[in-house]
Design an enzyme around this catalytic site. Structure first.
Site, PDB file in Angstrom:
ATOM      1  CE1 TYR A 103      -3.402   2.704   0.308  1.00 26.31           C
ATOM      2  CE2 TYR A 103      -3.037   2.773   2.682  1.00 26.31           C
ATOM      3  CZ  TYR A 103      -3.662   3.263   1.552  1.00 26.31           C
ATOM      4  OH  TYR A 103      -4.533   4.319   1.656  1.00 26.31           O
ATOM      5  CG  ASP A 141      -3.757   1.799  -3.624  1.00 28.32           C
ATOM      6  OD1 ASP A 141      -3.311   2.436  -4.607  1.00 28.32           O
ATOM      7  OD2 ASP A 141      -4.565   2.277  -2.809  1.00 28.32           O
ATOM      8  CG  HIS A 242      -8.950   0.706  -4.628  1.00 25.94           C
ATOM      9  ND1 HIS A 242      -7.795   1.094  -5.277  1.00 25.94           N
ATOM     10  CD2 HIS A 242      -9.118   1.595  -3.618  1.00 25.94           C
ATOM     11  CE1 HIS A 242      -7.291   2.172  -4.691  1.00 25.94           C
ATOM     12  NE2 HIS A 242      -8.081   2.499  -3.684  1.00 25.94           N
TER      13      HIS A 242
END
Length: 280
Positions: A103, A141, A242
């Site tokens: 992330y 991500d 997402h």
């Protein structure tokens, strides 16, 4: 996930439907003990082992695996903090492939302290991947759209993070280690997004970005039979902002079914005709 606690009613049915061997989750927003208490039994019942790196309320990453999970590394060794080290990385070896669930820091605004933290964090990530084994997958991500083709309108993102030249250069340096963007390798000219803001009907208008990536080294990329965004998982009640990105190695249970499933019905917008919800 944008809070795994909030997404349990969607996550478990998705696991039952897709039956993925390895799952990388980001933005779980739960400490490890709380994650295990919430989902440990459900995951074990489905045959998953898991590796966690979580914190209360913010960030948090996880790897779920049905094919083994060995040599777990929690965090990114040597990574900077803001000011403290955050739960943004976990890696493990799953059936001979080193898997990183990441992330990446958002960056917030160009040239801010958080933006420079993001670039420093990415530099450390590059060094870690460079030192690792040859068979590797970097998933997550990334908070960077690799090119202008990965946003609905480059004009809308002027003066925003995720698209600035330094961010894209940092991502390109990571890929220069020999990592393939498996989605773009398979669908080089298609309009593909993985994130849509909750506000202003962005999802229904297909005004999105492709910032969730699967980057694979050559030995792994050569095994890819299909890669696609499960847009169905972004529909309905209580979704994340997402959608899952899927890569099938060796066999493709659903076939090579396209870059986005189901494909969006909204047409591409005229450049300059739409703005981001946060734009003034």
């Amino acid at each position: 996930m944008n809070s795994v606690k909030q997404r349990v009613p969607r996550l478990l049915p998705w696991l039952d439907q897709r039956k993925p061997d390895v799952v990388c989750l980001q933005e779980t927003k739960l400490a490890d003990e709380a994650f295990t208490k919430l989902l440990g039994g459900e995951l074990r019942d489905r045959g998953y082992e898991f590796a966690l790196n979580g914190e209360v309320q913010w960030n948090g990453v996880a790897i779920l695996s049905k094919v083994g999970i060995e040599d777990v590394t929690v965090g990114l060794p040597g990574a900077p903090g803001f000011p403290h080290v955050e739960a943004r990385a976990v890696s493990a070896t799953c059936d001979g492939v080193r898997v990183h669930s990441l992330y990446v820091p958002n960056g917030r605004t160009p040239d801010s302290e958080h933006y420079h933290y993001k670039l420093a964090w990415l530099s450390v990530l590059r060094d870690v991947v460079k030192a690792g084994p040859e068979a590797v997958v970097v998933c997550g991500d990334m908070n960077i759209a690799p090119t202008d083709a990965d946003v609905f309108d480059p004009d809308a993102y002027k003066d925003q993070t995720h698209v600035t030249p330094p961010e894209r250069a940092a991502l390109a340096e990571l890929q220069a280690l020999g990592l393939h963007d498996v989605m773009r390798d398979r669908w080089p000219d298609k309009r593909v997004f993985s994130y849509w803001d909750y506000r202003a009907g962005m999802f229904h208008q297909d005004l999105g970005m492709r910032i969730d990536l699967i980057l694979a080294s050559s030995p792994v990329a050569a095994r890819v039979q299909a890669s696609w965004v499960d847009r169905q998982a972004r529909k309905g009640t209580g979704p994340s902002d997402h959608a899952p990105v899927i890569a099938d190695l060796d066999t493709a249970p659903d076939g090579d079914i396209g870059p986005v499933v189901p494909p969006p019905s909204a047409p591409a917008v005229k450049r300059g005709s739409k703005k981001l919800p946060q734009s003034k």
